[in-house]
Write an enzyme that holds these catalytic residues in place. Structure first.
Site, short mmCIF file in Angstrom:
data_model
loop_
_atom_site.label_atom_id
_atom_site.label_comp_id
_atom_site.label_asym_id
_atom_site.label_seq_id
_atom_site.Cartn_x
_atom_site.Cartn_y
_atom_site.Cartn_z
N GLY A 82 0.80 -1.23 0.00
CA GLY A 82 0.00 0.00 0.00
C GLY A 82 0.83 1.27 0.00
N GLU A 83 1.54 1.53 1.09
CA GLU A 83 2.28 2.78 1.25
C GLU A 83 3.73 2.74 0.80
OE1 GLU A 83 1.77 3.72 5.32
OE2 GLU A 83 -0.31 4.38 5.10
N PRO A 84 4.47 1.62 0.98
CA PRO A 84 5.90 1.63 0.62
C PRO A 84 6.21 2.10 -0.80
CG PRO A 84 5.39 -0.32 1.91
CD PRO A 84 4.07 0.35 1.62
N LEU A 90 5.02 4.37 -2.49
CA LEU A 90 4.96 5.83 -2.60
C LEU A 90 6.35 6.45 -2.52
CD1 LEU A 90 2.36 8.17 -0.98
CD2 LEU A 90 4.77 8.67 -0.65
#
Length: 293
Positions: A237-239, A241
């Site tokens: 999900g976030e990594p 980015l």
């Protein structure tokens, strides 16, 4: 005592008083800020019930052995229970309310300690896991307008053994584009009163279809079995980015070469081309740093 008017006496009387233990409800809640709320089926009327219950809670929960528990007693508060929170409350009588309430709280805390210990062990195991990915990209910067165009990006991302490759692929692509907005577009402006100035996307620029790389390649790498992860899957999900930081770095490299070229045209020392590229690196900032206009 040798006094006519004052005499003393000593007596010894043994007592046997039957004390009946009875069931007494208790409830222990650990809140999100780390504080603890406790409810018991008894009333504090000066006998020190709440003091004993508070101490029992601190003693029982200390078995978790977490950092920062030095002032743990101050984080515990006793709440007067009612029939909505504790159904079939006990009674305050018979000189055993404190002991029965403490036993109820001790049982609650033991259950919580058992659950939290497993969570603590799982978190400690997961802390040893690292998400990683690699990105190679090419950008083109218009030296007159400051517009940055991503010509091609190639991402290889480690998802472990993906639970759903199609979903993870979308998460990687979406997070990367969101990161482009953070590093290159979304300028957060506020006035002297701290109020946000932009009122919509006319002035607050978010990623659009033009932001997406012209050639957008993403490959999910299966890195095999990971015993510390759920079914060997890794987060997606976030990594990803963070990979968008490379767009900012590539733009900075273009600006650096453009400034050096300008200094050569002017016959100046190229070592004077140091500069600071802010985040986000908007078109106006990139244009200004070109030093062409």
């Amino acid at each position: 005592m040798c006094n006519k008017w004052r005499q003393r006496g000593i007596s010894r009387v043994p007592i046997v008083h039957e004390v009946l233990l009875r069931s007494n409800p208790g409830k222990v809640s650990i809140l999100g800020d780390g504080s603890v709320a406790v409810e018991v089926g008894g009333i504090e009327l000066g006998q020190g019930l709440w003091t004993k219950v508070k101490q029992m809670t601190a003693f029982s929960l200390s078995a978790i052995k977490c950092d920062g528990m030095g002032d743990f007693l101050d984080k515990i508060r006793i709440i007067q229970a009612n029939t909505l929170s504790l159904i079939q409350e006990g009674l305050t009588a018979g000189s055993t309310t404190s002991e029965c309430s403490c036993e109820a709280v001790r049982i609650c805390c033991n259950i919580l300690v058992e659950r939290l210990t497993r969570i603590k062990e799982n978190l400690q195991e997961q802390m040893g896991s690292v998400e990683w990915g690699i990105l190679i990209l090419e950008v083109e910067v218009n030296l007159l307008t400051g517009q940055t165009t991503i010509l091609q990006s190639d991402i290889i991302y480690d998802c472990g053994q993906s639970l759903n490759p199609a979903v993870d692929l979308g998460q990687i692509e979406g997070a990367f584009v969101q990161g482009i907005g953070f590093f290159m577009l979304e300028e957060y402006l506020s006035n002297s009163d701290g109020l946000v100035i932009p009122e919509g996307t006319w002035t607050y620029k978010i990623p659009t279809i033009e932001t997406i790389p012209r050639q957008f390649n993403v490959e999910i790498m299966n890195s095999g079995h990971h015993k510390k992860r759920l079914l060997s899957s890794k987060a997606s999900g976030e990594p990803p980015l963070l990979l968008a930081a490379l767009v900012h770095c590539a733009t900075r490299a273009v600006i650096k070469e453009a400034r050096k070229q300008l200094l050569r045209w002017k016959g100046l020392n190229e070592s004077d081309s140091t500069f600071q590229l802010e985040v986000p690196a908007t078109m106006s900032i990139v244009k200004k740093l070109q030093c062409l206009l």
